[in-house]
Design a protein around this motif. Structure first.
Motif, short mmCIF file in Angstrom:
data_model
loop_
_atom_site.label_atom_id
_atom_site.label_comp_id
_atom_site.label_asym_id
_atom_site.label_seq_id
_atom_site.Cartn_x
_atom_site.Cartn_y
_atom_site.Cartn_z
N ALA A 246 10.99 -29.29 -18.79
CA ALA A 246 12.06 -30.29 -18.86
C ALA A 246 11.46 -31.67 -18.61
O ALA A 246 10.48 -31.82 -17.89
CB ALA A 246 13.13 -29.99 -17.82
N ALA A 247 12.03 -32.70 -19.22
CA ALA A 247 11.57 -34.09 -19.08
C ALA A 247 10.11 -34.23 -19.47
O ALA A 247 9.39 -35.06 -18.94
CB ALA A 247 11.79 -34.61 -17.66
N LEU B 243 14.71 -24.11 -22.03
CA LEU B 243 13.40 -24.76 -22.05
C LEU B 243 13.48 -26.15 -22.67
O LEU B 243 14.33 -26.41 -23.52
CB LEU B 243 12.42 -23.92 -22.87
CG LEU B 243 12.21 -22.48 -22.44
CD1 LEU B 243 11.35 -21.74 -23.47
CD2 LEU B 243 11.58 -22.42 -21.07
N LEU B 244 12.57 -27.04 -22.25
CA LEU B 244 12.36 -28.34 -22.87
C LEU B 244 13.59 -29.25 -22.88
O LEU B 244 13.78 -30.05 -23.79
CB LEU B 244 11.83 -28.16 -24.30
CG LEU B 244 10.40 -27.58 -24.36
CD1 LEU B 244 10.20 -26.78 -25.63
CD2 LEU B 244 9.38 -28.69 -24.25
N ALA C 94 14.38 -26.64 -11.19
CA ALA C 94 13.64 -26.90 -12.42
C ALA C 94 12.49 -25.92 -12.54
O ALA C 94 11.89 -25.53 -11.54
CB ALA C 94 13.12 -28.33 -12.43
N GLY C 95 12.16 -25.54 -13.77
CA GLY C 95 11.05 -24.63 -14.02
C GLY C 95 9.71 -25.33 -13.92
O GLY C 95 9.58 -26.41 -13.34
N GLU C 96 8.69 -24.71 -14.48
CA GLU C 96 7.33 -25.23 -14.42
C GLU C 96 7.14 -26.41 -15.37
O GLU C 96 7.88 -26.59 -16.32
CB GLU C 96 6.33 -24.12 -14.75
CG GLU C 96 6.36 -22.99 -13.73
CD GLU C 96 5.32 -21.93 -14.00
OE1 GLU C 96 4.56 -22.05 -14.99
OE2 GLU C 96 5.26 -20.97 -13.22
N ARG C 97 6.12 -27.22 -15.06
CA ARG C 97 5.71 -28.37 -15.87
C ARG C 97 6.81 -29.40 -16.04
O ARG C 97 6.88 -30.09 -17.08
CB ARG C 97 5.21 -27.93 -17.23
CG ARG C 97 3.98 -27.06 -17.18
CD ARG C 97 2.73 -27.89 -17.17
NE ARG C 97 1.55 -27.04 -17.31
CZ ARG C 97 0.32 -27.47 -17.24
NH1 ARG C 97 0.08 -28.75 -17.04
NH2 ARG C 97 -0.69 -26.65 -17.36
N PHE C 98 7.66 -29.56 -15.06
CA PHE C 98 8.71 -30.57 -15.10
C PHE C 98 8.04 -31.95 -15.14
O PHE C 98 7.18 -32.26 -14.33
CB PHE C 98 9.61 -30.45 -13.86
CG PHE C 98 10.80 -31.38 -13.87
CD1 PHE C 98 11.98 -30.99 -14.48
CD2 PHE C 98 10.73 -32.63 -13.27
CE1 PHE C 98 13.08 -31.83 -14.48
CE2 PHE C 98 11.83 -33.47 -13.27
CZ PHE C 98 13.00 -33.07 -13.88
N GLY C 99 8.41 -32.78 -16.11
CA GLY C 99 7.86 -34.13 -16.21
C GLY C 99 6.45 -34.19 -16.77
O GLY C 99 5.76 -35.19 -16.59
N ASP C 100 6.00 -33.16 -17.46
CA ASP C 100 4.66 -33.15 -18.04
C ASP C 100 4.50 -34.31 -19.03
O ASP C 100 5.35 -34.53 -19.88
CB ASP C 100 4.43 -31.82 -18.77
CG ASP C 100 3.04 -31.69 -19.34
OD1 ASP C 100 2.07 -31.86 -18.56
OD2 ASP C 100 2.91 -31.41 -20.54
N ARG C 101 3.44 -35.09 -18.87
CA ARG C 101 3.13 -36.26 -19.71
C ARG C 101 4.25 -37.31 -19.71
O ARG C 101 4.40 -38.08 -20.67
CB ARG C 101 2.82 -35.85 -21.15
CG ARG C 101 1.53 -35.09 -21.31
CD ARG C 101 1.18 -34.91 -22.79
NE ARG C 101 -0.01 -34.14 -22.98
CZ ARG C 101 -1.25 -34.64 -23.03
NH1 ARG C 101 -1.45 -35.93 -22.86
NH2 ARG C 101 -2.28 -33.85 -23.25
N MET C 102 5.03 -37.37 -18.65
CA MET C 102 6.12 -38.35 -18.55
C MET C 102 5.57 -39.77 -18.60
O MET C 102 4.55 -40.07 -17.99
CB MET C 102 6.88 -38.09 -17.24
CG MET C 102 8.13 -38.90 -17.06
SD MET C 102 8.99 -38.33 -15.56
CE MET C 102 10.30 -39.52 -15.47
N ARG C 103 6.25 -40.66 -19.32
CA ARG C 103 5.81 -42.06 -19.49
C ARG C 103 6.72 -43.07 -18.77
O ARG C 103 6.24 -44.08 -18.28
CB ARG C 103 5.78 -42.41 -20.98
CG ARG C 103 4.82 -41.59 -21.79
CD ARG C 103 3.43 -42.10 -21.60
NE ARG C 103 2.47 -41.22 -22.27
CZ ARG C 103 1.19 -41.53 -22.41
NH1 ARG C 103 0.73 -42.66 -21.94
NH2 ARG C 103 0.38 -40.70 -23.00
#
Length: 194
Positions: free
Chosen positions: A131-132, A110-111, A153-162
């Motif tokens: 991840a990311a 994770l993460l 890749a699992g769920e929420r890949f790139g969540d809140r990516m900047r």
């Protein structure tokens, strides 16, 4: 700058926290001091030599050999040098990384690459959820650098990516790029719901 080869003796009973074990931190240390470095094992701390056989390796490279699926924070806040994991890696691999290169020949938990700001991470297998993305309770996800995932890749890949670039050769789970502000995500396979 010296390098190190750490060969896993056997899987630990509990999760191990490897934060602070980076190429720069170990570069000028003698072998005895590297073996005595304290790492978290559950609620206790143990010396690095309790888990690994430590020997000199390629200059500037920290090489882990074995299944490190229970070893978290490999490359945590790394700002230079190179880490190679010859096997799987645990949670938070490359988290808050600012520079250097992390190569994982297996999968990561994770993460992976959470809040990464620079450098490069190459994962030959899969990565877990978030991840990311961002650490729990934080507002900013990945802010720079490059993450390449050759598997899924699992769920929420790139969540809140900047910022930065995140590439998945396989499929990605649900909520891909959720709350993303900027940066680049490329997925070679299928994207999950939402």
């Amino acid at each position: 700058m010296s390098g190190w080869h750490l060969r896993l003796r056997e899987a630990p009973a509990l999760r191990v926290d490897l934060r602070g074990i980076t190429p720069a931190a170990l570069a000028e240390l003698p072998v005895g001091q590297v073996e005595r470095l304290a790492v978290g094992h559950g609620n206790a701390t143990l010396p690095l030599a309790a888990f690994f056989d430590v020997e000199a390796g390629e200059a500037g490279v920290l090489h882990f050999e074995g299944d490190l699926g229970r070893f978290d924070r490999i490359g945590w806040q790394m700002d230079g040098g190179r880490i190679r994991v010859e096997g799987d890696a645990g949670h938070y691999a490359g988290g808050c990384m600012r520079g250097g290169a992390l190569q994982i020949d297996g999968s990561a938990g994770l993460l992976a690459a959470c809040e990464m700001a620079g450098g490069s991470i190459d994962v030959k297998g899969d990565v877990g959820d978030f991840a990311a993305s961002t650490l729990p309770g934080s507002m900013d996800g990945m802010r720079g650098g490059t993450l390449v995932v050759h598997g899924h890749a699992g769920e929420r890949f790139g969540d809140r990516m900047r910022r930065g670039s995140a590439i998945v050769h396989g499929d990605a789970g649900a909520f891909l790029g959720s709350r993303m502000v900027a940066g680049t995500i490329a997925v070679g396979g299928k994207a999950g719901a939402h």
